[in-house]
Scaffold this motif. Structure first.
Motif, PDB file in Angstrom:
ATOM      1  N   ALA A 177     -64.899  -3.179  63.098  1.00  0.00           N
ATOM      2  CA  ALA A 177     -64.319  -1.959  62.494  1.00  0.00           C
ATOM      3  C   ALA A 177     -63.139  -2.252  61.606  1.00  0.00           C
ATOM      4  O   ALA A 177     -63.015  -1.795  60.599  1.00  0.00           O
ATOM      5  N   ALA A 178     -62.315  -3.396  62.146  1.00  0.00           N
ATOM      6  CA  ALA A 178     -61.094  -3.762  61.239  1.00  0.00           C
ATOM      7  C   ALA A 178     -61.735  -4.364  59.906  1.00  0.00           C
ATOM      8  O   ALA A 178     -60.763  -4.399  58.625  1.00  0.00           O
ATOM      9  N   LEU A 179     -62.873  -4.855  59.764  1.00  0.00           N
ATOM     10  CA  LEU A 179     -63.543  -5.219  58.653  1.00  0.00           C
ATOM     11  C   LEU A 179     -63.545  -4.247  57.291  1.00  0.00           C
ATOM     12  O   LEU A 179     -63.419  -4.604  56.271  1.00  0.00           O
ATOM     13  N   GLY A 180     -63.495  -2.912  57.813  1.00  0.00           N
ATOM     14  CA  GLY A 180     -63.587  -1.830  56.893  1.00  0.00           C
ATOM     15  C   GLY A 180     -65.017  -1.433  56.433  1.00  0.00           C
ATOM     16  O   GLY A 180     -66.055  -1.703  57.208  1.00  0.00           O
ATOM     17  N   GLY A 181     -64.788  -0.458  55.424  1.00  0.00           N
ATOM     18  CA  GLY A 181     -66.208  -0.130  55.004  1.00  0.00           C
ATOM     19  C   GLY A 181     -66.774  -0.520  53.734  1.00  0.00           C
ATOM     20  O   GLY A 181     -66.134  -1.469  53.203  1.00  0.00           O
ATOM     21  N   ARG A 182     -68.016  -0.112  53.366  1.00  0.00           N
ATOM     22  CA  ARG A 182     -68.396  -0.767  51.953  1.00  0.00           C
ATOM     23  C   ARG A 182     -68.814   0.572  51.277  1.00  0.00           C
ATOM     24  O   ARG A 182     -68.929   1.789  51.311  1.00  0.00           O
ATOM     25  N   LEU A 183     -68.757   0.011  50.021  1.00  0.00           N
ATOM     26  CA  LEU A 183     -68.822   0.964  48.881  1.00  0.00           C
ATOM     27  C   LEU A 183     -70.388   1.521  48.720  1.00  0.00           C
ATOM     28  O   LEU A 183     -71.419   0.611  48.591  1.00  0.00           O
ATOM     29  N   THR A 184     -70.433   2.814  48.803  1.00  0.00           N
ATOM     30  CA  THR A 184     -71.668   3.738  48.659  1.00  0.00           C
ATOM     31  C   THR A 184     -71.489   4.755  47.796  1.00  0.00           C
ATOM     32  O   THR A 184     -70.348   5.404  47.814  1.00  0.00           O
ATOM     33  N   GLY A 185     -72.612   5.410  47.359  1.00  0.00           N
ATOM     34  CA  GLY A 185     -72.843   6.603  46.740  1.00  0.00           C
ATOM     35  C   GLY A 185     -71.774   6.775  45.670  1.00  0.00           C
ATOM     36  O   GLY A 185     -71.783   6.033  44.845  1.00  0.00           O
ATOM     37  N   ALA A 186     -71.144   8.059  45.507  1.00  0.00           N
ATOM     38  CA  ALA A 186     -70.230   8.231  44.298  1.00  0.00           C
ATOM     39  C   ALA A 186     -68.995   7.330  43.981  1.00  0.00           C
ATOM     40  O   ALA A 186     -68.804   6.960  43.220  1.00  0.00           O
ATOM     41  N   ARG A 187     -68.595   6.606  45.410  1.00  0.00           N
ATOM     42  CA  ARG A 187     -67.591   5.757  45.374  1.00  0.00           C
ATOM     43  C   ARG A 187     -68.118   4.604  44.614  1.00  0.00           C
ATOM     44  O   ARG A 187     -67.412   3.799  43.753  1.00  0.00           O
ATOM     45  N   ALA A 188     -69.263   3.966  44.946  1.00  0.00           N
ATOM     46  CA  ALA A 188     -69.784   2.757  44.382  1.00  0.00           C
ATOM     47  C   ALA A 188     -70.069   3.067  42.822  1.00  0.00           C
ATOM     48  O   ALA A 188     -69.698   2.197  41.920  1.00  0.00           O
ATOM     49  N   GLU A 189     -70.532   4.258  42.429  1.00  0.00           N
ATOM     50  CA  GLU A 189     -70.681   4.717  41.207  1.00  0.00           C
ATOM     51  C   GLU A 189     -69.481   4.709  40.286  1.00  0.00           C
ATOM     52  O   GLU A 189     -69.439   4.073  39.028  1.00  0.00           O
ATOM     53  N   ARG A 190     -68.252   4.977  40.953  1.00  0.00           N
ATOM     54  CA  ARG A 190     -66.964   5.058  40.235  1.00  0.00           C
ATOM     55  C   ARG A 190     -66.619   3.648  39.968  1.00  0.00           C
ATOM     56  O   ARG A 190     -66.175   3.364  38.989  1.00  0.00           O
ATOM     57  N   ALA A 191     -66.816   2.825  40.995  1.00  0.00           N
ATOM     58  CA  ALA A 191     -66.429   1.661  40.876  1.00  0.00           C
ATOM     59  C   ALA A 191     -66.934   0.804  39.687  1.00  0.00           C
ATOM     60  O   ALA A 191     -66.458   0.064  38.988  1.00  0.00           O
ATOM     61  N   ALA A 192     -68.387   0.906  39.634  1.00  0.00           N
ATOM     62  CA  ALA A 192     -69.096   0.412  38.618  1.00  0.00           C
ATOM     63  C   ALA A 192     -68.691   0.812  37.090  1.00  0.00           C
ATOM     64  O   ALA A 192     -68.985  -0.014  36.076  1.00  0.00           O
TER      65      ALA A 192
END
Length: 382
Positions: free
Chosen positions: A39-54
């Motif tokens: 859990a401490a490692l955190g989440g992964r970028l997916t969906g709209a968040r990943a698209e915005r990052a790209a």
């Protein structure tokens, strides 16, 4: 000769039983460590968040990049670095307790519209009190800056106040997702104790999502993007660093921060190497009444992603800063230099370049217009 008698030392049956028990205990410990890490490692970028990052100008070839293409390490660790880590004579811990102060309520400002104070809690955690607003920077209250509660760099001093003793804040800023700046337990506690939004660089919201922060309280910003809260304009600005909480690097952005009111301005470096972006930030957003500058955890093996103290002074001048308040030292042992070396060096450089400097004890409130004289308090415990 007959068979030798059974021995009861470590080479006999008793020894085998002891080693077996120790092995089971070690495996149980590893299982516990492994259990609290994911859990401490955190989440992964997916969906709209990943698209915005790209779509970010900082995102290329599947990861965020520094404009200059810097690396987090200057090649593989050399023999000298490894030897120093094991056999070095550096005094990397204070020899006496670090003095802590408990900040009381701020004294009423003569002109509330121009109020500006900073409370440094240790390492990079600080509270900015500006024109009636309160902004919390990189809060880390856990015993270790690590994905595990059992291993990893441990605090050299306690937090000067408990999280539930913090005043209500208007915003919580995170500079990047390294463990000494983004701590799961602290975030979860602040989610329950405070109602303020978390302002984070692109992608870091994925970690907060996983830790139960409501989506309405997550504001993700790219460099040069701003968010207004409590009459303040808070802007994510460039930094030269990297990110990552596991094996994957640079899946989230890192940033410095500008906190601007109607009359006062504050700059916080986050973690960064020295780069020409400081002059650009100073030209566009400065001058600043106070800069919070990273000074610790440097080494010649990673010169591009953490500043040496002398570079922090140079960056402060590039930023057109008034008072310099050093952060990112004293609390965690993250490099090979002496515990007090960063602040000794920045004090000398500030005097040489006629820069106003404040070096508070953890928990001490600094009134930017009337800072305490530098008194070398750390030398008594170093």
């Amino acid at each position: 000769m007959g068979a030798p008698a059974e021995r009861t030392g470590v080479d006999g049956a008793l020894g085998r039983r002891l080693r077996g028990a120790a092995g089971l205990a070690a495996l149980a410990g590893l299982a516990w460590v492994a259990r609290d890490v994911p859990a401490a490692l955190g989440g992964r970028l997916t969906g709209a968040r990943a698209e915005r990052a790209a779509r970010s100008p900082q995102f290329r070839d599947g990861a965020f990049r520094n404009p200059g293409g810097t690396r987090s390490m200057a090649g593989a660790p050399d023999r000298n670095l490894i030897r120093e880590l094991i056999f070095g004579k550096q005094k990397r811990r204070p020899s006496a307790p670090v003095p802590l102060l408990r900040p009381g309520a701020a004294a009423p400002a003569a002109d509330a519209a121009r109020e500006l104070n900073v409370v440094w809690y240790g390492h990079a955690s600080a509270l900015i009190e500006i024109e009636g607003g309160k902004v919390l920077l990189d809060p880390v209250w856990s015993e270790r800056c690590s994905p595990s509660t059992l291993v990893g760099p441990r605090r050299l001093h306690e937090p000067p106040v408990r999280l539930d003793e913090l005043p209500p804040v208007d915003a919580i800023l995170i500079s990047h997702d390294h463990y000494d700046h983004l701590d799961m337990a602290t975030v979860q506690a602040l989610t329950a104790l405070q109602s303020a939004p978390f302002l984070v660089p692109l992608g870091v919201g994925a970690h907060l999502d996983r830790w139960g922060v409501p989506a309405a309280r997550i504001v993700e910003l790219d460099w040069s993007e701003s968010h207004r809260v409590a009459g303040l304009e808070i802007t994510a600005t460039a930094a030269q660093h990297f990110s990552g909480r596991g094996l994957r690097r640079d899946g989230t952005l890192w940033s410095s921060w500008v906190v601007a009111g109607a009359h006062r301005k504050v700059f916080y470096t986050g973690d960064s190497g020295y780069f020409d972006g400081y002059a650009e930030i100073g030209e566009r957003y400065g001058p600043f009444d106070v800069t919070l500058m990273q000074i610790g955890a440097y080494d010649r093996a990673w010169p591009s992603i953490h500043m040496f103290p002398e570079e922090a002074v140079a960056a402060h001048l590039d930023l057109r800063g008034g008072l310099l308040l050093p952060v990112h030292w004293a609390t965690f042992n993250l490099a090979l230099h002496d515990w007090s070396e960063p602040v000794d060096r920045i004090w000398a450089e500030a005097k040489a370049r006629d820069v106003r400097l404040a070096v508070p004890r953890p928990g001490e409130r600094v009134t930017v217009d009337d800072p305490p004289a530098v008194d070398g308090w750390w030398q008594a415990v170093a």
